[in-house]
Design a protein around this motif. Structure first.
Motif, mmCIF file in Angstrom:
data_model
loop_
_atom_site.group_PDB
_atom_site.id
_atom_site.type_symbol
_atom_site.label_atom_id
_atom_site.label_comp_id
_atom_site.label_asym_id
_atom_site.label_seq_id
_atom_site.Cartn_x
_atom_site.Cartn_y
_atom_site.Cartn_z
ATOM 1 N N VAL A 12 0.853 -1.174 0.000
ATOM 2 C CA VAL A 12 0.000 0.000 0.000
ATOM 3 C C VAL A 12 0.899 1.238 0.000
ATOM 4 O O VAL A 12 1.945 1.254 0.637
ATOM 5 N N THR A 13 0.505 2.252 -0.769
ATOM 6 C CA THR A 13 1.302 3.477 -0.890
ATOM 7 C C THR A 13 0.518 4.670 -0.348
ATOM 8 O O THR A 13 -0.691 4.573 -0.099
ATOM 9 N N ILE A 129 6.920 0.934 -8.398
ATOM 10 C CA ILE A 129 7.940 1.982 -8.285
ATOM 11 C C ILE A 129 8.520 2.002 -6.875
ATOM 12 O O ILE A 129 9.726 2.148 -6.692
ATOM 13 N N VAL A 130 7.662 1.847 -5.866
ATOM 14 C CA VAL A 130 8.139 1.817 -4.477
ATOM 15 C C VAL A 130 9.172 0.710 -4.306
ATOM 16 O O VAL A 130 10.250 0.926 -3.725
ATOM 17 N N TYR A 134 13.141 1.271 -3.539
ATOM 18 C CA TYR A 134 13.705 0.649 -2.338
ATOM 19 C C TYR A 134 14.910 -0.225 -2.676
ATOM 20 O O TYR A 134 15.941 -0.156 -2.006
ATOM 21 N N LEU A 135 14.778 -1.050 -3.682
ATOM 22 C CA LEU A 135 15.862 -1.960 -4.055
ATOM 23 C C LEU A 135 17.116 -1.216 -4.511
ATOM 24 O O LEU A 135 18.212 -1.764 -4.500
ATOM 25 N N ASN A 136 16.937 0.051 -4.912
ATOM 26 C CA ASN A 136 18.068 0.857 -5.345
ATOM 27 C C ASN A 136 18.445 1.932 -4.329
ATOM 28 O O ASN A 136 19.004 2.972 -4.679
ATOM 29 N N ASP A 137 18.088 1.662 -3.066
ATOM 30 C CA ASP A 137 18.466 2.508 -1.932
ATOM 31 C C ASP A 137 17.941 3.931 -2.011
ATOM 32 O O ASP A 137 18.559 4.854 -1.482
ATOM 33 N N GLY A 138 16.788 4.105 -2.655
ATOM 34 C CA GLY A 138 16.178 5.428 -2.721
ATOM 35 C C GLY A 138 15.373 5.735 -1.472
ATOM 36 O O GLY A 138 15.023 4.846 -0.693
#
Length: 162
Positions: A12-13, A129-130, A134-138
């Motif tokens: 959920v976003t 996108i979330v 996340y997987l790219n440390d954003g």
């Protein structure tokens, strides 16, 4: 009147949460219906997705959370729901959701779909996108609630250790 807001919500976003909050200003009750979509692979289990949504709305008595599998209209007919809430971000969303609204109407004449356009700050946001950010440390603080970010961290760490 009750309305149903269906989706996968993996996770959920803030965009999802915003649509539900805004819809709850017009409907007596919003049922956030967490679905199983056979075309999707999920990061979070159905139970986990449900819990994250329940925690997001713990202070909003108008919001209930349920789960279902199969056709939305079958679930709606079974519970005597008529109103569907759908959030729109882009023209692409509108094309897809308009097609779904017509299909649902064809399968369940009593249904009506209500579209709520996302706020500009969420117009690009999706669960996919979330996960990618996340997987790219954003930084995720503008995209998901803190409890969802914590669950995402735990889930990714568990997945990496398996």
């Amino acid at each position: 009147m009750k309305a149903i807001y269906p989706g996968s919500f993996d996770p959920v976003t803030n965009g999802h949460i915003d649509i539900v909050k805004r819809a709850s200003e017009f409907f007596d009750e919003i049922i956030v219906a967490v679905m199983i979509n056979s075309k999707k692979q999920y990061l979070f289990s159905l139970k986990e997705r449900r819990k994250l949504i329940e925690d997001s709305f713990e202070n909003n008595k108008k919001v209930k959370v349920d789960t279902f599998e199969g056709l939305l209209v079958d679930y709606m007919r079974e519970h005597n729901y008529r109103a569907i809430i759908k959030g729109l971000r882009t023209v692409t969303d509108f094309g897809y959701e308009a097609q779904m609204a017509l299909t649902n109407k064809n399968l369940y004449k009593e249904s009506e779909t209500f579209f709520i356009h996302s706020q500009e700050k969420y117009s690009f946001l999706s669960s996919s996108i979330v996960k990618e950010v996340y997987l790219n440390d954003g930084k995720l603080s503008n995209y998901i609630p803190d409890h969802v970010e914590k669950a995402l961290l735990e889930k990714i760490q568990t997945t990496k250790n398996d």
